[in-house]
Design a protein around this motif. Sequence first.
Motif, short mmCIF file in Angstrom:
data_model
loop_
_atom_site.label_atom_id
_atom_site.label_comp_id
_atom_site.label_asym_id
_atom_site.label_seq_id
_atom_site.Cartn_x
_atom_site.Cartn_y
_atom_site.Cartn_z
N HIS A 1 -14.35 -7.50 -2.67
CA HIS A 1 -13.11 -8.29 -2.72
C HIS A 1 -11.94 -7.39 -3.14
CE1 HIS A 1 -10.27 -11.39 -4.12
NE2 HIS A 1 -10.21 -10.68 -5.24
N MET A 2 -12.16 -6.58 -4.17
CA MET A 2 -11.09 -5.71 -4.65
C MET A 2 -10.72 -4.65 -3.62
SD MET A 2 -11.57 -5.53 -8.72
CE MET A 2 -10.03 -6.18 -9.35
N MET A 3 -11.70 -4.18 -2.87
CA MET A 3 -11.41 -3.22 -1.80
C MET A 3 -10.60 -3.89 -0.70
SD MET A 3 -12.53 -0.07 -2.22
CE MET A 3 -12.75 0.61 -0.59
N THR A 4 -10.92 -5.13 -0.38
CA THR A 4 -10.18 -5.86 0.64
C THR A 4 -8.71 -5.98 0.26
OG1 THR A 4 -12.12 -7.12 1.31
CG2 THR A 4 -9.98 -8.09 1.85
N TYR A 5 -8.45 -6.23 -1.00
CA TYR A 5 -7.08 -6.41 -1.50
C TYR A 5 -6.64 -5.22 -2.35
CZ TYR A 5 -7.76 -11.22 0.03
OH TYR A 5 -8.01 -12.34 0.78
N LYS A 6 -7.07 -4.04 -1.98
CA LYS A 6 -6.83 -2.86 -2.82
C LYS A 6 -5.34 -2.60 -3.05
CE LYS A 6 -7.34 0.49 0.90
NZ LYS A 6 -8.16 1.57 1.41
N SER A 7 -4.49 -2.81 -2.05
CA SER A 7 -3.05 -2.56 -2.28
C SER A 7 -2.50 -3.54 -3.31
CB SER A 7 -2.27 -2.63 -0.97
OG SER A 7 -2.40 -3.90 -0.35
N ASP B 1 0.83 -1.21 0.00
CA ASP B 1 0.00 0.00 0.00
C ASP B 1 0.86 1.26 0.00
OD1 ASP B 1 -2.59 1.09 -0.06
OD2 ASP B 1 -2.56 1.45 2.10
N LYS B 2 2.10 1.12 0.45
CA LYS B 2 2.98 2.28 0.59
C LYS B 2 4.16 2.30 -0.38
CE LYS B 2 1.90 2.37 5.53
NZ LYS B 2 0.82 1.40 5.46
N SER B 3 4.52 1.14 -0.91
CA SER B 3 5.70 1.05 -1.77
C SER B 3 5.46 0.11 -2.93
CB SER B 3 6.89 0.49 -0.98
OG SER B 3 7.20 1.27 0.13
N PRO B 4 6.13 0.36 -4.06
CA PRO B 4 6.05 -0.60 -5.17
C PRO B 4 6.72 -1.92 -4.77
CG PRO B 4 7.35 1.33 -5.80
CD PRO B 4 6.95 1.51 -4.39
N PHE B 5 6.27 -3.00 -5.37
CA PHE B 5 6.78 -4.33 -5.06
C PHE B 5 8.30 -4.40 -5.11
CE2 PHE B 5 8.18 -8.49 -6.69
CZ PHE B 5 7.85 -9.28 -5.60
N ASP B 6 8.91 -3.84 -6.16
CA ASP B 6 10.36 -3.95 -6.31
C ASP B 6 11.15 -3.23 -5.22
OD1 ASP B 6 9.55 -1.50 -7.42
OD2 ASP B 6 11.18 -1.48 -8.89
N GLN C 1 -9.87 0.83 -14.03
CA GLN C 1 -10.12 2.27 -13.98
C GLN C 1 -10.68 2.70 -12.63
OE1 GLN C 1 -9.21 4.61 -16.19
NE2 GLN C 1 -8.21 2.92 -17.24
N TRP C 2 -11.54 1.88 -12.06
CA TRP C 2 -12.12 2.19 -10.75
C TRP C 2 -11.03 2.23 -9.68
CZ3 TRP C 2 -13.74 -1.74 -6.79
CH2 TRP C 2 -14.44 -1.16 -5.74
N ILE C 3 -10.15 1.26 -9.69
CA ILE C 3 -9.06 1.20 -8.71
C ILE C 3 -8.08 2.34 -8.92
CG2 ILE C 3 -7.04 -0.14 -8.00
CD1 ILE C 3 -8.87 -2.65 -8.48
N HIS C 4 -7.63 2.55 -10.15
CA HIS C 4 -6.64 3.60 -10.41
C HIS C 4 -7.24 5.00 -10.27
CE1 HIS C 4 -3.94 0.61 -12.74
NE2 HIS C 4 -3.92 0.42 -11.45
N GLY C 5 -8.56 5.08 -10.29
CA GLY C 5 -9.23 6.35 -10.03
C GLY C 5 -9.39 6.63 -8.55
N ASN D 1 -4.03 -2.51 -6.75
CA ASN D 1 -3.48 -1.24 -7.20
C ASN D 1 -2.10 -1.45 -7.82
OD1 ASN D 1 -3.60 1.56 -7.61
ND2 ASN D 1 -2.45 1.93 -5.75
N GLN D 2 -1.30 -2.36 -7.23
CA GLN D 2 0.02 -2.68 -7.79
C GLN D 2 -0.10 -3.55 -9.04
OE1 GLN D 2 3.47 -2.34 -6.46
NE2 GLN D 2 2.62 -0.67 -5.26
N GLN D 3 -0.82 -4.65 -8.91
CA GLN D 3 -0.85 -5.64 -9.99
C GLN D 3 -1.58 -5.15 -11.24
OE1 GLN D 3 1.66 -7.42 -9.33
NE2 GLN D 3 0.73 -9.43 -9.57
N LEU D 4 -2.58 -4.31 -11.07
CA LEU D 4 -3.31 -3.81 -12.24
C LEU D 4 -2.58 -2.66 -12.94
CD1 LEU D 4 -7.00 -4.20 -11.05
CD2 LEU D 4 -5.79 -5.55 -12.80
N ARG D 5 -1.32 -2.50 -12.62
CA ARG D 5 -0.42 -1.62 -13.37
C ARG D 5 0.51 -2.46 -14.25
NH1 ARG D 5 -1.33 3.33 -11.47
NH2 ARG D 5 -2.08 3.51 -9.34
N ASN D 6 0.42 -3.76 -14.06
CA ASN D 6 1.26 -4.71 -14.77
C ASN D 6 0.46 -5.31 -15.94
OD1 ASN D 6 2.65 -6.99 -15.64
ND2 ASN D 6 3.11 -7.74 -13.59
#
Length: 189
Positions: free
Chosen positions: A98-104, A24-29, A150-154, A107-112
């Motif tokens: 479900h997506m709200m529960t795992y939002k972090s 939630d605070k940092s990118p995976f890498d 779009q919902w998550i990235h918004g 938010n990361q994975q749906l940029r991949n």
Amino acid sequence: MNDQHSDSFSARHYIVIAFLDLLDKSPFDKISVSQIVKKAGISRSTFYLHFLDKYDLMDKLTEHITDEFLSHYQVYDKESVSAAPNQVQKTTLEICKHMMTYKSFYNQQLRNPVFIHYLSQQLFEQLVHVYRHKGYATFAGYGTIGYLTQWIHGGFELSPIEAATELSSIGLTNWSQYSFQRFNENDQI
């Protein structure tokens, strides 16, 4: 349940919770095993009892979360979708929650792009059994993931119930009867 199994479950749970919080605070890498174990309050050796490395953790978490996501679609067949729009909205709401529960994670994975394609393809494979038509399943699967991305990235601008209502309404639209002339100024981008 014996104490060892309970302790093992607890450690694994703490690792996942710590990892999701760090995502939630940092990118995976940028996340290290040291950060995960510190946040989880466990030793490195305990981490390595459960996961090979942070990549293994992400792979196993991805599999678990994706399976949970797809499980919401396993109750459908073509007749239930057309006969029960309320069930579609209920399921769509469960997916949004479900997506709200795992939002972090999302938010990361749906940029991949690889993950977006993977999740869209997995959803397509579920929906092809519902629609019994590859074109409709492709449109519904990839469109659903596109909408949710779009919902998550918004920044979750809509509440889960608002997003579920809109997404299920879009999914149940009879496009052959839709007049694109009905757009007004409020509907334009």
